[in-house]
Design a protein around this motif. Structure first.
Motif, short mmCIF file in Angstrom:
data_model
loop_
_atom_site.label_atom_id
_atom_site.label_comp_id
_atom_site.label_asym_id
_atom_site.label_seq_id
_atom_site.Cartn_x
_atom_site.Cartn_y
_atom_site.Cartn_z
N GLY A 141 54.66 43.84 37.45
CA GLY A 141 54.34 44.00 38.86
C GLY A 141 53.57 45.28 39.14
N LEU A 142 54.08 46.40 38.65
CA LEU A 142 53.41 47.68 38.89
C LEU A 142 52.06 47.73 38.18
N GLY A 143 52.02 47.25 36.95
CA GLY A 143 50.75 47.25 36.21
C GLY A 143 49.69 46.39 36.86
N SER A 144 50.08 45.20 37.30
CA SER A 144 49.09 44.32 37.93
C SER A 144 48.59 44.89 39.24
N GLN A 145 49.48 45.50 40.00
CA GLN A 145 49.06 46.07 41.27
C GLN A 145 48.19 47.30 41.09
N LEU A 146 48.52 48.14 40.11
CA LEU A 146 47.73 49.36 39.91
C LEU A 146 46.41 49.11 39.20
N PHE A 147 46.44 48.24 38.17
CA PHE A 147 45.24 48.09 37.33
C PHE A 147 44.36 46.90 37.68
N ILE A 148 44.89 45.95 38.44
CA ILE A 148 44.07 44.81 38.83
C ILE A 148 43.77 44.84 40.33
N MET A 149 44.82 44.96 41.15
CA MET A 149 44.63 44.88 42.60
C MET A 149 44.01 46.13 43.20
N THR A 150 44.38 47.30 42.70
CA THR A 150 43.84 48.53 43.27
C THR A 150 42.32 48.62 43.15
N PRO A 151 41.73 48.35 42.00
CA PRO A 151 40.25 48.37 41.95
C PRO A 151 39.61 47.32 42.88
N ILE A 152 40.23 46.15 42.98
CA ILE A 152 39.68 45.12 43.87
C ILE A 152 39.77 45.59 45.32
N MET A 153 40.92 46.13 45.71
CA MET A 153 41.07 46.60 47.09
C MET A 153 40.18 47.81 47.37
#
Length: 179
Positions: free
Chosen positions: A122-134
């Motif tokens: 959860g934390l990895g996907s949000q930090l490394f995938i979602m954060t750059p997209i957002m």
């Protein structure tokens, strides 16, 4: 009934109706999550139910079915929960694709291994995938701070994942007994 009997050590291959029930459960949980977040004004700080559901399907199903479920659950999360359409779909499919080969290495049906797995994914996907997209598409608001929101969300998801797994095990077990 002890906690150790609620988890099965060997994964069970899903049938078609099992996936339909999981996706419908995902729809219900996302509606509840979106309603409560909007009511409380805590957008981004709630548990990500679809992540736990996606990991459950990845542990129980073949790869193509797990990818299909991740895509469907991600679409439901994006469509009902608001935000950018396709962001959760992409994230959940990518998580499923990378996690799937490692699912047989540990007993992830035990709460002591399930909770750290859900937290890390959860934390990895949000930090490394979602954060750059957002960051490219625009943050939800000017006051949004991703690190505490993602940490709280991942922690809540990890704490509640065993309960979701128990409920889904009972749901799919009851269905198999009726067949």
């Amino acid at each position: 009934m002890s906690l150790s009997t609620l988890y099965t050590a060997a994964p069970i291959v899903f049938k078609g109706w099992d996936l339909v029930k999981v996706v419908l459960a995902g729809l219900l949980l996302v509606i509840i999550q979106s309603s409560m977040a909007a009511f409380a004004g805590l957008s981004g700080y709630g548990p990500e139910w679809v992540l736990a559901l996606t990991i459950y399907v990845a542990l129980r199903a073949e790869l193509w079915l797990a990818i299909l479920a991740a895509f469907a659950l991600g679409f439901i999360r994006d469509a009902v929960g608001g935000g950018f359409l396709g962001m959760h779909q992409f994230t959940l499919v990518l998580i499923t694709w990378f996690f799937y080969p490692f699912r047989a290495r540990l007993n992830f049906f035990s709460p002591l291994t399930l909770m750290p797995l859900i937290f890390i994914l959860g934390l990895g996907s949000q930090l490394f995938i979602m954060t750059p997209i957002m960051a490219v598409l625009g943050w939800p608001s000017h006051t949004f701070n991703p690190l505490p929101a993602f940490f709280v969300s991942s922690s809540l998801t990890a704490l509640l994942a065993p309960i979701v797994f128990i409920a889904l095990d009972r749901l799919t077990r009851n269905m198999r007994q009726n067949d």
